[in-house]
Design a protein around this motif. Structure first.
Motif, short mmCIF file in Angstrom:
data_model
loop_
_atom_site.label_atom_id
_atom_site.label_comp_id
_atom_site.label_asym_id
_atom_site.label_seq_id
_atom_site.Cartn_x
_atom_site.Cartn_y
_atom_site.Cartn_z
N VAL A 140 42.34 -6.48 36.56
CA VAL A 140 41.21 -6.51 35.80
C VAL A 140 41.16 -8.11 35.32
O VAL A 140 42.01 -8.85 35.15
CB VAL A 140 41.29 -5.55 34.67
CG1 VAL A 140 41.49 -4.14 35.30
CG2 VAL A 140 42.51 -5.81 33.69
N VAL A 141 40.02 -8.29 34.36
CA VAL A 141 39.84 -9.67 33.67
C VAL A 141 40.12 -9.36 32.26
O VAL A 141 39.99 -8.26 31.94
CB VAL A 141 38.13 -10.25 33.87
CG1 VAL A 141 38.16 -11.32 33.13
CG2 VAL A 141 37.98 -10.28 35.59
N ALA A 142 40.73 -10.32 31.63
CA ALA A 142 41.55 -10.03 30.41
C ALA A 142 40.17 -9.86 29.42
O ALA A 142 39.29 -10.63 29.41
CB ALA A 142 42.25 -11.20 29.81
N VAL A 143 40.54 -8.96 28.53
CA VAL A 143 39.58 -8.77 27.33
C VAL A 143 40.62 -8.43 26.35
O VAL A 143 41.19 -7.61 26.25
CB VAL A 143 38.73 -7.12 27.69
CG1 VAL A 143 38.05 -7.04 26.31
CG2 VAL A 143 38.08 -7.42 28.65
N ILE A 195 46.38 -8.88 35.33
CA ILE A 195 45.32 -9.27 34.42
C ILE A 195 44.95 -10.57 34.47
O ILE A 195 45.87 -11.69 34.52
CB ILE A 195 45.66 -8.99 33.05
CG1 ILE A 195 45.91 -7.47 32.66
CG2 ILE A 195 44.59 -9.41 31.99
CD1 ILE A 195 46.57 -7.29 31.45
N TYR A 196 43.68 -10.80 34.80
CA TYR A 196 43.24 -12.50 35.02
C TYR A 196 42.72 -13.04 33.81
O TYR A 196 41.84 -12.47 33.26
CB TYR A 196 42.42 -12.62 36.09
CG TYR A 196 41.98 -13.94 36.54
CD1 TYR A 196 42.82 -14.86 36.91
CD2 TYR A 196 40.77 -14.46 36.48
CE1 TYR A 196 42.37 -16.24 36.85
CE2 TYR A 196 40.14 -15.75 36.48
CZ TYR A 196 41.20 -16.44 36.91
OH TYR A 196 40.68 -18.04 37.14
N HIS A 197 43.43 -14.02 33.42
CA HIS A 197 43.10 -15.02 32.13
C HIS A 197 42.29 -16.32 32.75
O HIS A 197 42.87 -17.14 32.96
CB HIS A 197 44.24 -15.44 31.28
CG HIS A 197 45.08 -14.23 31.03
ND1 HIS A 197 45.05 -13.97 29.36
CD2 HIS A 197 45.94 -13.36 31.62
CE1 HIS A 197 45.80 -12.85 29.32
NE2 HIS A 197 46.57 -12.36 30.76
N PRO A 198 40.94 -16.07 32.64
CA PRO A 198 40.14 -17.11 33.08
C PRO A 198 40.38 -18.50 32.50
O PRO A 198 40.42 -19.50 33.16
CB PRO A 198 38.75 -16.63 32.99
CG PRO A 198 38.65 -15.24 32.78
CD PRO A 198 39.97 -14.86 32.02
#
Length: 552
Positions: free
Chosen positions: A9-12, A160-163
């Motif tokens: 997932v992308v980090a929220v 978790i991906y942190h852009p």
């Protein structure tokens, strides 16, 4: 919280309520901290058995039944502690690796220095104190350790991906100890698992192709990769496979795990059977170092409230057309005695019973069927279960690592047998029930002379009574019993009246009748006294004595 269906997932970011966690993006990108009660509904899964499913053909029902092994999970009290420890270890481990304070960057720089020098003690900047902890989970094989961890980890996204940092944070990584028991192979398993999580092949290729790398070199590289991807927790399963001789002794193994936790700052959960305790309990110091957050010991389930809840839930997942809607106390008690509360055996015995019930056209689970399935299909684990029944600790440890691979194989064979049974003629079905080549030879010799529905059961019965005889010696015995008018009727004798012969044939099939049918009750009993007891328990016999007592 719902299960995360996508492992990436992308980090929220959600603001942390605890001050120790506030302002740490590695923690604030995680799902919120929930109680086990909040999360348990997401752990139960979606496996259901509907009225429509029950009336499907045997092949489709067999596939649904086998899903129970992988998809069924019942949250238990023993999972509460593991749920809390896992949440704590992941978050506490990130406290000492906060990207906002520079701790994470210092970990990476120190790791790079260790890779260059090959010295695990080398540092470039002042060493950052580790907030990571370790823990051990010990329980006999089949007690649900791996399944529970898999379910609890599913509450978290794995990556978790942190852009803004171009960081792929790996929240958890689970690896297994290989059977060769070496620390080197354990390190390589780490790189393979990392590649699987990230969808790459770089790490395994890079480190498996190296010429005879030392453990220190692999551990330094492992530390750097773990820090570069901010691994939250490392679970090492089947720890009992580690060999002291191949790994350099217990002290070297303990140093390996302590380095992961104290130097790298990586939380570690070690999972294994009671045989793994020898690694950590050589002395008090080793035991303390191997279990910073303590050790959790899982024993087989006891026959109490949770056993009732578990079996009631399992009983609803029953794809049989003549099933009893309510689980009887007799079956529940027998189920526990046969499985001894070992969860893997509990589930597999239940699945095997359903497959046997479809294959034999009984279409229900009875005490007699469950006992027969246990005797026929679970022979490899009989010594282990006998040890559990004895309560002798020394005997139990002998069998603590016993696997159920033979049982898994039988599940597949029975599934195929169900598929074959659907298309079988009565003669083919009777032949399929024979267990050995010796039994089948007798059947083939007499199949043209006698009714197949009578022939197959008699062959099995006589082989059980005379296990030392060959098929040639047994042939006249089978022939004699089938031609004896006091036993069974043959096809070549003068035919009796239609009604009498029909009744005789039906008796061999009484076990397929409805549960309330007196003939079915008789088919489940081996003696007249058992018939009376079964009828009495079923409420089919009027208790005059109790009525007289009430009248008085």
């Amino acid at each position: 919280m719902k299960k995360n269906q996508d492992h990436r997932v992308v980090a929220v970011y959600q603001g942390a309520t605890l001050s120790a966690y506030r302002g740490n993006p590695l923690i604030e990108a995680l799902p919120p901290i929930n109680s086990f009660l909040d999360d348990s509904s997401a752990l139960k899964g979606s496996l259901r058995c509907t009225a429509e499913d029950i009336h499907r053909n045997g092949i489709e029902r067999a596939h649904s039944i086998c899903r129970v092994i992988d998809d069924f999970f019942q949250p238990l009290s023993q999972h509460i502690q593991l749920h809390e420890r896992l949440s704590l270890m992941i978050r506490r481990g990130y406290v000492g690796r906060n990207p906002e304070t520079g701790d994470w960057a210092r970990h990476i720089q120190n790791g790079y220095e260790r890779v260059l020098t090959g010295d695990l003690k080398a540092i470039k900047f002042t060493e950052v104190s580790s907030t990571a902890q370790s823990m051990t989970l010990i329980g006999c094989s089949g007690n649900g350790k791996t399944t529970a961890i898999k379910q609890l980890l599913s509450l978290y996204p794995q990556v978790i991906y942190h852009p803004d940092r171009n960081l792929e944070q790996v929240v958890y990584l689970k690896i297994d100890c290989s059977h060769d028991g070496s620390l080197k192979e354990l390190c390589l398993n780490f790189f393979r698992a990392m590649d699987r999580a990230l969808g790459t092949s770089n790490y395994e290729r890079q480190y498996s192709m190296s010429k005879r790398p030392s453990i220190e070199t692999l551990l330094a590289a492992m530390a750097q990769v773990a820090n570069a991807h901010a691994v939250g927790v490392l679970i090492i399963d089947e720890i009992q496979h580690l060999s002291r001789s191949r790994s350099g002794g217990s002290e070297k193994m303990l140093n390996f795990f302590v380095t992961l936790v104290n130097t790298i700052g990586l939380p570690v959960i070690l999972v294994g059977t009671p045989r793994a305790r020898e690694i950590f309990e050589a002395d008090m110091r080793s035991a303390r170092r191997g279990s910073g957050l303590g050790a959790i010991f899982w024993d087989p389930m006891e026959e109490g409230r949770e056993w009732k809840a578990l079996t009631d839930k399992l009983w609803t997942l029953q794809w049989l057309q003549k099933r009893d809607e309510v689980l009887s106390d007799d079956i529940r008690s027998l189920w526990y005695d046969l499985s001894q509360g070992v969860l893997d055996i509990v589930v597999k015995l239940y699945v095997l019973c359903q497959l046997r019930a479809i294959a034999t056209k009984v279409e229900r689970i009875t005490p007699k069927l469950m006992q027969q399935v246990y005797e026929d299909e679970l022979k490899p684990v009989h010594p282990m279960l006998a040890a559990l029944r004895s309560g002798d600790v020394e005997e139990m440890i002998k069998f603590s690592d016993l696997k159920l691979s033979n049982t898994d194989k039988r599940l597949l064979e029975l599934q195929k047998q169900v598929a074959t049974t659907v298309k079988q003629t009565p003669e083919e079905f009777a032949y399929q029930q024979l267990r050995t080549d010796e039994e089948r030879r007798v059947y083939m010799a007499l199949k043209d002379e006698f009714d197949s529905t009578l022939l197959a059961p008699v062959i099995r019965q006589l082989f059980d009574l005379n296990p030392d005889l060959t098929w040639v010696s047994l042939l006249p015995l089978v022939h004699e019993q089938l031609t004896n008018p006091e036993q069974l009727l043959s096809k070549k004798e003068p035919k009796p009246s239609k009604g009498k012969r029909a009744s005789s044939i039906k008796q061999a099939q009484w076990h397929t009748l409805d549960s309330e049918d007196l003939r079915f009750v008789h088919s489940q009993s081996d003696s007249d006294s058992e018939v009376y007891t079964a009828m009495s328990n079923s409420g089919l016999i009027l208790d005059i004595q109790s009525l007289l007592e009430k009248a008085v």
